[in-house]
Write a protein that holds these residues in place. Structure first.
Motif, PDB file in Angstrom:
ATOM      1  N   ASP A 131     -43.141 -12.216  15.177  1.00  0.00           N
ATOM      2  CA  ASP A 131     -44.038 -13.930  15.244  1.00  0.00           C
ATOM      3  C   ASP A 131     -42.694 -14.543  14.450  1.00  0.00           C
ATOM      4  OD1 ASP A 131     -46.283 -14.529  14.961  1.00  0.00           O
ATOM      5  OD2 ASP A 131     -46.576 -14.990  12.945  1.00  0.00           O
ATOM      6  N   TYR A 132     -42.285 -14.351  13.775  1.00  0.00           N
ATOM      7  CA  TYR A 132     -40.781 -14.978  12.799  1.00  0.00           C
ATOM      8  C   TYR A 132     -41.212 -16.612  14.200  1.00  0.00           C
ATOM      9  CZ  TYR A 132     -37.533 -16.176  10.131  1.00  0.00           C
ATOM     10  OH  TYR A 132     -36.588 -17.692   8.904  1.00  0.00           O
ATOM     11  N   MET A 184     -35.087  -9.548  23.971  1.00  0.00           N
ATOM     12  CA  MET A 184     -36.421  -9.512  24.481  1.00  0.00           C
ATOM     13  C   MET A 184     -37.983  -9.278  24.530  1.00  0.00           C
ATOM     14  SD  MET A 184     -34.768 -11.656  27.134  1.00  0.00           S
ATOM     15  CE  MET A 184     -35.583 -11.101  29.509  1.00  0.00           C
ATOM     16  N   ILE A 185     -38.518  -8.410  23.347  1.00  0.00           N
ATOM     17  CA  ILE A 185     -39.226  -7.484  23.190  1.00  0.00           C
ATOM     18  C   ILE A 185     -39.725  -8.309  21.553  1.00  0.00           C
ATOM     19  CG2 ILE A 185     -40.442  -6.175  21.662  1.00  0.00           C
ATOM     20  CD1 ILE A 185     -38.347  -3.808  23.812  1.00  0.00           C
ATOM     21  N   LYS A 186     -38.475  -8.765  21.665  1.00  0.00           N
ATOM     22  CA  LYS A 186     -38.862  -9.215  19.632  1.00  0.00           C
ATOM     23  C   LYS A 186     -38.902 -10.906  20.269  1.00  0.00           C
ATOM     24  CE  LYS A 186     -35.133  -6.456  16.487  1.00  0.00           C
ATOM     25  NZ  LYS A 186     -34.609  -6.652  16.102  1.00  0.00           N
ATOM     26  N   MET A 187     -38.970 -11.556  22.054  1.00  0.00           N
ATOM     27  CA  MET A 187     -39.057 -12.660  21.844  1.00  0.00           C
ATOM     28  C   MET A 187     -40.077 -12.983  22.527  1.00  0.00           C
ATOM     29  SD  MET A 187     -35.135 -14.067  22.882  1.00  0.00           S
ATOM     30  CE  MET A 187     -33.421 -14.250  21.282  1.00  0.00           C
ATOM     31  N   GLN A 188     -40.872 -11.815  22.604  1.00  0.00           N
ATOM     32  CA  GLN A 188     -42.207 -11.895  23.719  1.00  0.00           C
ATOM     33  C   GLN A 188     -42.847 -13.121  23.095  1.00  0.00           C
ATOM     34  OE1 GLN A 188     -42.364 -10.365  26.625  1.00  0.00           O
ATOM     35  NE2 GLN A 188     -43.623 -12.028  26.941  1.00  0.00           N
ATOM     36  N   ILE A 207     -37.372 -19.868  34.810  1.00  0.00           N
ATOM     37  CA  ILE A 207     -35.728 -20.696  34.706  1.00  0.00           C
ATOM     38  C   ILE A 207     -35.158 -21.085  33.484  1.00  0.00           C
ATOM     39  CG2 ILE A 207     -33.821 -22.055  35.976  1.00  0.00           C
ATOM     40  CD1 ILE A 207     -35.568 -21.480  38.876  1.00  0.00           C
ATOM     41  N   LEU A 208     -36.250 -22.036  33.053  1.00  0.00           N
ATOM     42  CA  LEU A 208     -36.529 -22.749  31.869  1.00  0.00           C
ATOM     43  C   LEU A 208     -35.805 -21.611  30.841  1.00  0.00           C
ATOM     44  CD1 LEU A 208     -38.306 -25.771  32.668  1.00  0.00           C
ATOM     45  CD2 LEU A 208     -35.989 -25.539  32.567  1.00  0.00           C
ATOM     46  N   TRP A 209     -36.916 -20.505  30.782  1.00  0.00           N
ATOM     47  CA  TRP A 209     -36.881 -19.588  29.856  1.00  0.00           C
ATOM     48  C   TRP A 209     -35.693 -19.160  29.548  1.00  0.00           C
ATOM     49  CZ3 TRP A 209     -38.581 -17.909  25.649  1.00  0.00           C
ATOM     50  CH2 TRP A 209     -38.262 -16.492  25.437  1.00  0.00           C
ATOM     51  N   LEU A 210     -35.105 -18.776  31.270  1.00  0.00           N
ATOM     52  CA  LEU A 210     -33.254 -17.699  30.924  1.00  0.00           C
ATOM     53  C   LEU A 210     -32.712 -18.929  30.037  1.00  0.00           C
ATOM     54  CD1 LEU A 210     -33.443 -16.267  34.325  1.00  0.00           C
ATOM     55  CD2 LEU A 210     -33.418 -15.261  32.041  1.00  0.00           C
ATOM     56  N   HIS A 211     -32.171 -20.260  30.119  1.00  0.00           N
ATOM     57  CA  HIS A 211     -32.156 -21.275  29.667  1.00  0.00           C
ATOM     58  C   HIS A 211     -31.941 -21.422  28.538  1.00  0.00           C
ATOM     59  CE1 HIS A 211     -31.164 -24.958  28.729  1.00  0.00           C
ATOM     60  NE2 HIS A 211     -29.820 -24.906  29.111  1.00  0.00           N
TER      61      HIS A 211
END
Length: 217
Positions: free
Chosen positions: A56-57, A114-118, A157-161
């Motif tokens: 959530d952070y 990636m899990i923490k960023m979901q 693509i924007l997420w990877l950026h």
């Protein structure tokens, strides 16, 4: 003893303080709640476990950044590029204000991050869906390797950026992290041509792998 009223913000603040002081998660929720002068029952009104706080952070920091960005005068008339730039600058400022905890939070391998960023990814996707893709030079100059991907899921693509920006900021040692601001501006203008270091490349490779696993079957 009367228990203290807690909020989501107070839980996050106490949790980040604990991590920074002890270098690890609290042993259990009971002890953590007791340190807050509250109960497990009160804690569970907001979070089911410590992992949920961590997921959530970054989302909360992004929400606050987006609120500030949208509140700026003339936001509605800004181009998609200007909206991206302003939001990302504000978000990096918020990361910097909380840098010690964010760096602790983002330790681990790419998959763990990636899990923490979901939750952050879901919110980022919602924001990207409000943009007009045809205005973005970043997407016009995306590499041929990602061009086919661009046709269906350009927000990926924007997420990877966006991930590459966070990764660059993590390793930035310039005063006031000024190189990160420059990186944001240059990569939005030139696309993935400047994303050439190994840690960022690993994130992109992982993102493409996860995309193929989800959509390529």
């Amino acid at each position: 003893m009367k228990t203290q009223t807690i909020t989501k913000d107070s839980i996050i603040e106490a949790y980040s303080d604990y991590i920074l002081i002890h270098g690890e998660r609290p042993k259990n929720i009971y002890q953590f709640a007791k340190d807050l002068n509250t109960t497990e029952q009160e804690f569970y009104k907001y979070y089911g476990n410590f992992e949920a706080i961590e997921r959530d952070y970054l989302k909360i920091l992004f929400e606050k950044s987006l609120e500030l960005s949208i509140s700026a005068e003339g936001y509605a008339s800004q181009s998609s590029k200007e909206k991206l730039l302003n939001l990302y600058y504000i978000f990096i400022e918020n990361l910097t204000l909380n840098r010690s905890f964010v760096l602790e939070l983002l330790k681990g391998n790419a998959r763990q991050m990636m899990i923490k960023m979901q939750s952050l990814k879901n919110l980022h996707k919602q924001f990207v869906e409000t943009l007009h893709f045809e205005e973005l030079e970043l997407l016009k100059k995306v590499s041929k390797d990602l061009q086919r991907w661009n046709d269906k899921y350009r927000e990926e693509i924007l997420w990877l950026h966006f991930i590459s920006i966070i990764e660059f900021w993590k390793n930035d040692q310039s005063p006031q992290f000024e190189k990160t601001d420059l990186y944001i501006e240059k990569t939005i203008d030139t696309g993935f041509e400047l994303i050439d270091n190994e840690p960022i490349r690993k994130f992109i490779d992982l993102g493409k792998f996860l995309y193929k696993e989800k959509f390529g079957k």
